[in-house]
Design an enzyme around this catalytic site. Structure first.
Site, mmCIF file in Angstrom:
data_model
loop_
_atom_site.group_PDB
_atom_site.id
_atom_site.type_symbol
_atom_site.label_atom_id
_atom_site.label_comp_id
_atom_site.label_asym_id
_atom_site.label_seq_id
_atom_site.Cartn_x
_atom_site.Cartn_y
_atom_site.Cartn_z
ATOM 1 C CG HIS A 48 15.699 -16.159 58.678
ATOM 2 N ND1 HIS A 48 14.738 -16.271 57.749
ATOM 3 C CD2 HIS A 48 16.286 -15.042 58.563
ATOM 4 C CE1 HIS A 48 14.569 -15.452 56.916
ATOM 5 N NE2 HIS A 48 15.434 -14.540 57.092
ATOM 6 C CB ALA B 55 6.417 -40.314 32.410
#
Ligand code: FAD
Length: 481
Positions: A452, A189
């Site tokens: 933003h 994993a």
């Protein structure tokens, strides 16, 4: 064909081909030897990365992400979709098209820069001579002022799960499946296991990852790793830690895996396919004549100093075949450093700032130190975190899982590390890497103007949060260590 060059590079992966091009840019005569042949039997440049690694895996990750998004991710936006199906052979063809485009692009770059591509195998002899054997078996001896070994790595095989290329496969086979397996086992994993497991999970496979280690993603900051395990488990990846595979049996195209679970109990699981992803090892077989003068270290990697010089004068080694993280961009930068050093420059790459990305959904990325490493080193540090759940762009994009974590020196405020799990994590960590390369403080990052709404604002807020100044989170107290 000339037999004498300023530089001979053995291996045309991202380490070798970049080195060859940079050396040619600097006016040196360069030959690059590559032995890889693609499925059509033609010599192809680009190495593991372009042919069977970074590029094809990201092509399939992208296709499978689009499929999963259409199937599971649109209802929430008020978009109803029906009749969706997945054409795996078409996905594989698209992936192969991208690989061919990019490997062909390297051949074009070689031509444009005057690099001679030699298709066949290279072997280093004493005195910077290279034995070249072409694909027809014809051998010649070439000479060079400098030789660069860039032979890369290959998947590690384990005796308990021998790869047969049909039922038990490695990462290369996992990029070529013709249909979605109903049940897919993955041994390991780590980064590659998680990425390939994600591809087939998104396309509908039941995926079980069996990992021998007890700690999930030990290379990552453990706060990020815990979050990653939570998110990936929710997506249906069945991640079993402390799970040691002891045997496999292939019968009638299916495989039964026997393993010892974390509690020591013996378990068995049946799968349609099993991917073995337990790591990679350096490729040095038949590369070095006994009197080549090049030493290997105890792990079988070519031994080099921090400028990638080997013990033999004029012989260098770069990429996966030497120490350090097995990452394409690490090898490429070593390639640039070595080419420039050969040309007489004093280039030194910065090994402390190498970003690392896992292309799951969301992405997981890191650069610099983790909190665990700082604790262990005793270096005083401060931590700032910011969750994507409070980032406007992430919420608008339905990508509010995860966080940004910034670590800075407790006294100098210099950024020491940045870890991200969340949208555009790779790009955000690259911004932190640029900041770290320039010795930026968390305060400097906090003082910059970020557009933003952007995912990048989460990096801004995490940097502000290092000194207790984050705006869009309730907990503003600095966490000093
Ligand atoms: P390689 O790319 O392995 O190239 C070495 C070349 O040398 C090979 O083409 C080989 O045929 C050739 N060669 C070997 N011996 C000889 C010889 N004697 N003569 C002539 N030629 C020879 N890294 C990332 O940074 N990002 C990722 O997203 C990423 N994803 C990956 C996904 C997968 C599935 C895999 C398997 C790897 C991934 N990697 C990723 C790792 C990355 O592919 C390697 O780090 C990178 O390819 C190493 O570059 P290299 O040039 O050192 O070696």
């Amino acid at each position: 064909m000339s037999t004498t060059y300023d530089v001979i590079v053995i291996g045309a992966g991202p380490a070798g081909y970049v080195c060859a091009i940079r050396a040619a840019q600097l006016g040196l005569s360069v030959a690059c030897i590559e032995r890889y042949r693609n499925a059509e039997g033609q010599g192809a440049l680009g190495g593991t990365c372009l042919n069977v690694g970074c590029v094809p895996s990201k092509a399939l990750l992208d296709s499978s992400h689009k499929y999963a998004e259409v199937v599971h991710g649109l209802g929430h936006h008020g978009i109803a979709v029906s009749g969706v199906s997945c054409d795996v052979p078409a996905m594989i063809r698209r992936k192969n098209g991208i690989v061919n485009q990019l490997t062909g692009g390297i051949a074009t770059l070689f031509k444009a820069n005057g690099v001679t591509a030699l298709f066949g195998s290279g072997r280093l002899l004493a005195g910077r001579k290279v034995e070249f054997t072409d694909h027809d078996g014809k051998t010649s001896v070439l000479e060079a002022g400098h030789v660069v070994l860039a032979t890369g790595s290959r998947p590690i095989d384990i005796p308990v799960a021998p790869v047969d290329g049909k039922t038990i496969i490695n990462s290369t086979g996992a990029l070529e499946l013709e249909a979605v397996p109903k049940r897919l086992g993955v041994i390991g994993a780590g980064v590659i296991g998680l990425e390939l497991g994600s591809v087939w999970r998104r396309l509908g496979a039941e995926v079980v990852l069996m990992e021998a280690m007890d700690v999930f993603l030990p290379i990552m900051d453990q706060q990020i790793a815990r979050e990653a395990r939570k998110v990936l488990t929710k997506q249906g990846l069945d991640i079993r830690m402390g799970c040691r595979v002891t045997a496999t049996e292939v019968r009638r195209g299916k495989v039964t895996v026997t393993y010892l679970a974390a509690d020591g109990a013996e378990q068995q699981e049946g799968f349609d396919k099993l991917i073995v992803c337990v790591g990679r090892r350096p490729v040095t077989d038949n590369l070095l004549a006994p009197d080549s003068g090049v030493n290997l270290d105890e792990r079988g990697l070519v031994f080099v100093d921090d400028t990638c010089a080997t013990n033999a004068p004029g012989v260098w080694a770069i990429g996966d075949v030497v120490r350090g993280p097995m990452l394409a961009h690490k090898g490429s930068e070593e390639g640039v450093m070595v080419a420039e050093r050969i040309a007489g420059q004093q280039t030194q790459m910065n090994y402390a700032v190498i970003p690392n990305v896992i292309y799951t959904e969301p992405e997981i990325a890191a650069v610099g130190s983790t909190e665990e490493q700082l604790k262990q080193s005793g270096e005083p540090y401060k931590v700032g975190t910011f969750p994507f759940a409070a980032n406007a762009r992430a919420l608008a994009a339905d990508a509010g899982a995860g966080m940004v974590k910034v670590l800075a020196h407790a006294e100098t405020d210099r950024v020491l590390g940045c870890q991200v799990i969340g949208p555009a994590a790779a790009e955000l960590v690259q911004q932190a890497a640029i900041a770290m390369e320039f010795g930026t403080s968390a305060e400097d990052l906090g003082m910059m103007v970020f557009a933003h709404p952007t995912f990048s604002e989460a990096l801004h807020e995490a940097a502000l949060s290092v000194n207790g100044h984050a705006i869009h989170t309730a907990s503003r107290r600095a966490r000093k260590k």
